[in-house]
Motif scaffolding. Structure first.
Motif, short mmCIF file in Angstrom:
data_model
loop_
_atom_site.label_atom_id
_atom_site.label_comp_id
_atom_site.label_asym_id
_atom_site.label_seq_id
_atom_site.Cartn_x
_atom_site.Cartn_y
_atom_site.Cartn_z
N UNK A 115 0.81 -1.22 0.00
CA UNK A 115 0.00 0.00 0.00
C UNK A 115 0.84 1.27 0.00
N UNK A 116 2.05 1.22 0.54
CA UNK A 116 2.91 2.39 0.61
C UNK A 116 3.79 2.56 -0.63
N UNK A 117 3.75 1.62 -1.52
CA UNK A 117 4.64 1.67 -2.69
C UNK A 117 3.84 1.93 -3.95
N UNK A 118 4.54 2.06 -5.01
CA UNK A 118 3.93 2.26 -6.33
C UNK A 118 3.25 0.98 -6.82
N UNK A 119 3.60 -0.16 -6.22
CA UNK A 119 3.02 -1.45 -6.62
C UNK A 119 1.53 -1.53 -6.31
N UNK A 120 1.06 -0.66 -5.42
CA UNK A 120 -0.35 -0.68 -5.02
C UNK A 120 -1.26 -0.51 -6.24
N UNK A 121 -0.86 0.30 -7.18
CA UNK A 121 -1.65 0.52 -8.39
C UNK A 121 -1.73 -0.74 -9.25
N UNK A 122 -0.71 -1.57 -9.16
CA UNK A 122 -0.68 -2.80 -9.96
C UNK A 122 -1.41 -3.97 -9.30
N UNK A 123 -1.78 -3.78 -8.03
CA UNK A 123 -2.42 -4.87 -7.31
C UNK A 123 -3.72 -5.30 -7.98
N UNK A 124 -4.48 -4.37 -8.49
CA UNK A 124 -5.76 -4.72 -9.12
C UNK A 124 -5.56 -5.61 -10.34
N UNK A 125 -4.52 -5.35 -11.10
CA UNK A 125 -4.19 -6.22 -12.23
C UNK A 125 -3.75 -7.59 -11.72
N UNK A 126 -2.99 -7.57 -10.65
CA UNK A 126 -2.52 -8.82 -10.06
C UNK A 126 -3.68 -9.63 -9.48
N UNK A 127 -4.70 -8.94 -8.98
CA UNK A 127 -5.83 -9.64 -8.38
C UNK A 127 -6.53 -10.54 -9.39
N UNK A 128 -6.63 -10.10 -10.62
CA UNK A 128 -7.25 -10.91 -11.67
C UNK A 128 -6.45 -12.21 -11.86
N UNK A 129 -5.15 -12.09 -11.87
CA UNK A 129 -4.29 -13.28 -11.99
C UNK A 129 -4.45 -14.15 -10.75
N UNK A 130 -4.51 -13.50 -9.58
CA UNK A 130 -4.68 -14.25 -8.33
C UNK A 130 -5.99 -15.04 -8.33
N UNK A 131 -7.03 -14.45 -8.86
CA UNK A 131 -8.32 -15.14 -8.93
C UNK A 131 -8.22 -16.34 -9.87
N UNK A 132 -7.52 -16.18 -10.98
CA UNK A 132 -7.30 -17.30 -11.90
C UNK A 132 -6.49 -18.40 -11.22
N UNK A 133 -5.50 -18.01 -10.42
CA UNK A 133 -4.70 -18.98 -9.67
C UNK A 133 -5.59 -19.73 -8.69
N UNK A 134 -6.52 -19.03 -8.03
CA UNK A 134 -7.45 -19.68 -7.11
C UNK A 134 -8.27 -20.73 -7.83
N UNK A 135 -8.82 -20.39 -8.97
CA UNK A 135 -9.66 -21.33 -9.72
C UNK A 135 -8.84 -22.54 -10.16
N UNK A 136 -7.65 -22.31 -10.66
CA UNK A 136 -6.78 -23.40 -11.09
C UNK A 136 -6.40 -24.29 -9.91
N UNK A 137 -6.00 -23.67 -8.81
CA UNK A 137 -5.61 -24.41 -7.60
C UNK A 137 -6.77 -25.25 -7.10
N UNK A 138 -7.94 -24.66 -7.06
CA UNK A 138 -9.12 -25.36 -6.59
C UNK A 138 -9.43 -26.57 -7.46
N UNK A 139 -9.36 -26.40 -8.77
CA UNK A 139 -9.61 -27.51 -9.68
C UNK A 139 -8.58 -28.62 -9.54
N UNK A 140 -7.32 -28.27 -9.41
CA UNK A 140 -6.28 -29.28 -9.23
C UNK A 140 -6.51 -30.02 -7.91
N UNK A 141 -6.83 -29.28 -6.86
CA UNK A 141 -7.07 -29.89 -5.56
C UNK A 141 -8.24 -30.87 -5.63
N UNK A 142 -9.34 -30.47 -6.25
CA UNK A 142 -10.50 -31.37 -6.38
C UNK A 142 -10.19 -32.56 -7.27
N UNK A 143 -9.41 -32.32 -8.31
CA UNK A 143 -9.02 -33.41 -9.21
C UNK A 143 -8.20 -34.46 -8.47
N UNK A 144 -7.28 -34.01 -7.65
CA UNK A 144 -6.46 -34.95 -6.87
C UNK A 144 -7.31 -35.66 -5.84
#
Length: 163
Positions: free
Chosen positions: A52-81
């Motif tokens: 929050x104190x750095x310039x990276x805060x502005x990029x977090x929203x873009x990162x969140x979309x990737x994080x959400x995709x990671x959640x979906x992928x992780x969840x599917x792999x976990x259920x598959x296993x």
């Protein structure tokens, strides 16, 4: 440069998320959905707090979309296993390299049978060249490798025997 920073944020998130998820599995006894969602939310909150104190805060929203995709992928792999019946056939090769049909049928689904499901699963993994079907069923080198990974992931993710 911006893309690399977004990938860095998502990488940090992935490490935090996986670590918190493993901690939740071993420390708490929640439903599977909660065991995955709470670490997801906490990981994002921790990430927001530290950037929050750095310039990276502005990029977090873009990162969140990737994080959400990671959640979906992780969840599917976990259920598959956890629930993959075809993969549970590989888990039966814990100590032996070769099993007969009778041994597989006896041990599949905790001895409940489901011969039709077993035959379908065997045909699928035979087509993928994971096993060889002769008089006895044996794992190919790829099958041994996948079996080791499956057993390792089930231990790490604290997934009890299935199938």
């Amino acid at each position: 440069m911006t893309i690399l920073l977004i990938i860095l944020l998502s990488s940090i998130f992935t490490i935090l998320f996986a670590t918190l998820h493993l901690l939740f599995i071993y420390l708490f006894s929640f439903k599977k959905t909660i065991e995955i969602l709470i670490p997801f939310i906490l990981s994002n909150l921790i990430l927001i707090y530290f950037v929050r104190e750095t310039e990276l805060y502005k990029l977090f929203y873009n990162s969140f979309i990737i994080n959400f995709a990671i959640l979906i992928l992780y969840w599917n792999v976990f259920l598959f296993i956890e629930r993959g019946f075809t993969l549970s056939i590989l888990g039966l090769f814990k100590k032996k390299r070769k099993l007969s049909y009778k041994e597989l049928i006896k041990n599949y689904a905790d001895g409940k049978g489901a011969r039709w499901k077993l035959v379908i699963g065997l045909n699928r993994i035979n087509q993928l060249k994971i096993i060889r079907i002769n008089k006895k069923i044996s794992l190919t080198p790829l099958g041994r490798f996948l079996s080791i990974i499956l057993i390792f992931l089930r231990k790490i993710l604290a997934i009890r025997d299935f199938g």
